[in-house]
Design a protein around this motif. Structure first.
Motif, mmCIF file in Angstrom:
data_model
loop_
_atom_site.group_PDB
_atom_site.id
_atom_site.type_symbol
_atom_site.label_atom_id
_atom_site.label_comp_id
_atom_site.label_asym_id
_atom_site.label_seq_id
_atom_site.Cartn_x
_atom_site.Cartn_y
_atom_site.Cartn_z
ATOM 1 N N LYS A 124 49.255 47.786 41.058
ATOM 2 C CA LYS A 124 48.721 47.566 39.715
ATOM 3 C C LYS A 124 49.797 47.509 38.629
ATOM 4 O O LYS A 124 49.488 47.192 37.478
ATOM 5 C CB LYS A 124 47.684 48.638 39.374
ATOM 6 N N SER A 125 51.054 47.781 38.970
ATOM 7 C CA SER A 125 52.131 47.685 37.977
ATOM 8 C C SER A 125 52.604 46.246 37.777
ATOM 9 O O SER A 125 53.451 45.987 36.923
ATOM 10 C CB SER A 125 53.324 48.545 38.408
ATOM 11 N N PHE A 126 52.063 45.318 38.553
ATOM 12 C CA PHE A 126 52.494 43.920 38.524
ATOM 13 C C PHE A 126 52.451 43.333 37.114
ATOM 14 O O PHE A 126 53.340 42.595 36.706
ATOM 15 C CB PHE A 126 51.601 43.104 39.464
ATOM 16 N N PHE A 127 51.412 43.678 36.352
ATOM 17 C CA PHE A 127 51.246 43.124 35.006
ATOM 18 C C PHE A 127 51.815 44.052 33.924
ATOM 19 O O PHE A 127 51.724 43.712 32.745
ATOM 20 C CB PHE A 127 49.761 42.880 34.713
ATOM 21 N N TYR A 182 44.301 43.532 44.030
ATOM 22 C CA TYR A 182 45.048 42.477 44.729
ATOM 23 C C TYR A 182 44.550 41.094 44.311
ATOM 24 O O TYR A 182 45.345 40.181 44.072
ATOM 25 C CB TYR A 182 44.896 42.638 46.243
ATOM 26 N N ILE A 183 43.242 40.947 44.256
ATOM 27 C CA ILE A 183 42.660 39.631 43.952
ATOM 28 C C ILE A 183 43.076 39.155 42.572
ATOM 29 O O ILE A 183 43.383 37.967 42.371
ATOM 30 C CB ILE A 183 41.124 39.688 44.087
ATOM 31 N N GLU A 184 43.129 40.073 41.614
ATOM 32 C CA GLU A 184 43.558 39.700 40.258
ATOM 33 C C GLU A 184 44.983 39.148 40.281
ATOM 34 O O GLU A 184 45.291 38.142 39.638
ATOM 35 C CB GLU A 184 43.479 40.912 39.333
ATOM 36 N N ILE A 185 45.853 39.789 41.038
ATOM 37 C CA ILE A 185 47.246 39.347 41.134
ATOM 38 C C ILE A 185 47.348 38.010 41.867
ATOM 39 O O ILE A 185 48.042 37.084 41.422
ATOM 40 C CB ILE A 185 48.089 40.415 41.858
ATOM 41 N N ILE A 186 46.661 37.887 42.982
ATOM 42 C CA ILE A 186 46.740 36.652 43.772
ATOM 43 C C ILE A 186 46.192 35.468 42.988
ATOM 44 O O ILE A 186 46.791 34.382 42.990
ATOM 45 C CB ILE A 186 46.010 36.827 45.117
ATOM 46 N N ASP A 187 45.070 35.660 42.311
ATOM 47 C CA ASP A 187 44.514 34.577 41.491
ATOM 48 C C ASP A 187 45.510 34.148 40.415
ATOM 49 O O ASP A 187 45.652 32.947 40.120
ATOM 50 C CB ASP A 187 43.202 35.016 40.841
ATOM 51 N N PHE A 188 46.179 35.115 39.831
ATOM 52 C CA PHE A 188 47.191 34.816 38.809
ATOM 53 C C PHE A 188 48.330 33.987 39.406
ATOM 54 O O PHE A 188 48.762 32.986 38.828
ATOM 55 C CB PHE A 188 47.725 36.121 38.223
ATOM 56 N N ILE A 189 48.805 34.402 40.572
ATOM 57 C CA ILE A 189 49.922 33.692 41.213
ATOM 58 C C ILE A 189 49.500 32.278 41.630
ATOM 59 O O ILE A 189 50.261 31.317 41.449
ATOM 60 C CB ILE A 189 50.448 34.502 42.416
ATOM 61 N N LEU A 190 48.303 32.138 42.167
ATOM 62 C CA LEU A 190 47.820 30.809 42.555
ATOM 63 C C LEU A 190 47.724 29.878 41.351
ATOM 64 O O LEU A 190 47.974 28.673 41.461
ATOM 65 C CB LEU A 190 46.459 30.920 43.238
ATOM 66 N N PHE A 198 50.159 30.922 49.623
ATOM 67 C CA PHE A 198 50.353 32.357 49.408
ATOM 68 C C PHE A 198 50.215 33.098 50.738
ATOM 69 O O PHE A 198 49.186 32.998 51.406
ATOM 70 C CB PHE A 198 49.325 32.886 48.408
ATOM 71 N N TYR A 199 51.278 33.866 51.092
ATOM 72 C CA TYR A 199 51.272 34.634 52.343
ATOM 73 C C TYR A 199 51.131 36.118 52.014
ATOM 74 O O TYR A 199 52.077 36.774 51.590
ATOM 75 C CB TYR A 199 52.537 34.352 53.151
ATOM 76 N N TYR A 226 37.951 37.852 51.548
ATOM 77 C CA TYR A 226 37.400 37.309 50.301
ATOM 78 C C TYR A 226 37.804 35.841 50.127
ATOM 79 O O TYR A 226 36.978 34.988 49.802
ATOM 80 C CB TYR A 226 37.887 38.150 49.124
ATOM 81 N N TYR A 227 39.071 35.541 50.359
ATOM 82 C CA TYR A 227 39.538 34.155 50.203
ATOM 83 C C TYR A 227 39.055 33.263 51.347
ATOM 84 O O TYR A 227 38.861 32.059 51.157
ATOM 85 C CB TYR A 227 41.065 34.121 50.081
ATOM 86 N N GLN A 228 38.839 33.857 52.504
ATOM 87 C CA GLN A 228 38.258 33.098 53.614
ATOM 88 C C GLN A 228 36.839 32.653 53.280
ATOM 89 O O GLN A 228 36.443 31.519 53.565
ATOM 90 C CB GLN A 228 38.261 33.951 54.883
ATOM 91 N N LEU A 229 36.075 33.539 52.678
ATOM 92 C CA LEU A 229 34.698 33.200 52.293
ATOM 93 C C LEU A 229 34.678 32.104 51.233
ATOM 94 O O LEU A 229 33.705 31.352 51.133
ATOM 95 C CB LEU A 229 33.978 34.442 51.771
ATOM 96 N N GLN A 230 35.726 32.004 50.471
ATOM 97 C CA GLN A 230 35.842 30.944 49.474
ATOM 98 C C GLN A 230 36.372 29.638 50.068
ATOM 99 O O GLN A 230 36.484 28.653 49.349
ATOM 100 C CB GLN A 230 36.784 31.371 48.346
ATOM 101 N N ASP A 231 36.689 29.647 51.357
ATOM 102 C CA ASP A 231 37.292 28.486 52.019
ATOM 103 C C ASP A 231 38.555 28.051 51.290
ATOM 104 O O ASP A 231 38.797 26.861 51.077
ATOM 105 C CB ASP A 231 36.296 27.308 52.092
#
Length: 278
Positions: A124-127, A182-190, A198-199, A226-231
């Motif tokens: 959570k320190s990412f931002f 995690y999802i908040e960070i990954i969405d930001f990076i994407l 993204f690995y 979560y991302y798998q369900l989103q295809d």
């Protein structure tokens, strides 16, 4: 005689009167030229009914033709010689710091890849406070223009040039961090790295009881699901936990040389087994 003639005339009128009345009635009720009613429906009636009951166009059916839209182009960032190209970015904490400085660089495997790593940083320190401080952590990045930025600002700075992101965070356990963190960070990076694959990586085991690495890896698996369900083809999961195993230095947290080598080989093997282009 005269009387007899009048009687005969009256009889004739009596006989003719019904015929005259019938003729007058028929003349007034049946117009001249009235056609007989058809005994079967005409073609025009059938055609009208067809227009009312049948669709004017054929119903649309799902297309069986394959989509012409190209899939998202995936990248692993790994050259044929095992080095990483300039589109590769490593993101993490002290484990990524050690992989870059103590294994990839001295073994001439880092190539042209960039890395941003803040030792001691939880997810959570990412931002917020995860700053690339060269005075506190010399070599925490090899991208000079992002020194002084936090991890999120650094990603935004280099985003368009990135094609492959290798992300490992979670060893610095934060009780408040769940899948949504995690999802908040990954969405930001994407979003900031629109061309990147993204690995996501599971974290290695530790001997410190304060770090529930198994629980962290369950969260990471949940994030990947979560991302798998989103295809979403852009997010992949590399199980570095099983590959690295128990290859730790004396502190029971950080990897020794063998653990770092196994980590690197896991990245190469994943790209090869999944036939991922550079």
């Amino acid at each position: 005689t005269m009387t007899h003639s009048r009687i005969k005339l009256l009889k004739l009128i009596v006989y003719l009167l019904p015929a005259i009345m019938l003729y007058s009635f028929l003349k007034n009720t049946l117009p001249v030229g009235t056609p007989e009613m058809p005994t079967e429906p005409s073609f025009a009636i059938e055609e009208t009914e067809a227009l009312l009951t049948e669709p004017t166009t054929a119903p649309t059916e799902p297309s069986t033709e394959p989509s012409t839209e190209p899939p998202f182009p995936l990248h692993c960032g790994i050259r044929e010689d095992g080095t990483f190209d300039a589109g590769t970015l490593f993101i993490g904490d002290s484990l990524t710091y050690g992989l870059a400085l103590n294994y990839l660089t001295p073994n001439h495997l880092l190539g042209d890849a960039g890395y941003i790593s803040v030792p001691g940083a939880p997810v959570k320190s990412f931002f917020s406070w995860a700053y690339l401080n060269s005075n506190k952590y010399p070599g925490c990045t090899n991208i000079s223009k992002v020194y002084g930025m936090n991890l999120s600002q650094a990603v935004e700075e280099v985003g368009d040039s990135v094609n492959a992101v290798y992300y490992m965070m979670g060893t610095n356990y934060d009780e408040e961090c769940d899948a949504s963190g995690y999802i908040e960070i990954i969405d930001f990076i994407l979003e900031k790295c629109p061309h990147a694959t993204f690995y996501l990586q599971t974290i290695p085991m530790v001997r410190d009881n304060k770090i529930p690495y198994e629980q962290v890896n369950l969260i990471i698996q949940e994030v990947y699901d979560y991302y798998q369900l989103q295809d979403n083809p852009r997010v992949m999961l590399i199980d570095t936990h099983e590959t690295i195993g128990e290859n730790l230095i004396h502190d029971g947290i950080h990897l020794n040389g063998n653990g770092q080598a196994l980590w690197y080989e896991a990245l190469l093997r994943f790209a090869r087994e999944n036939q991922l282009p550079q």
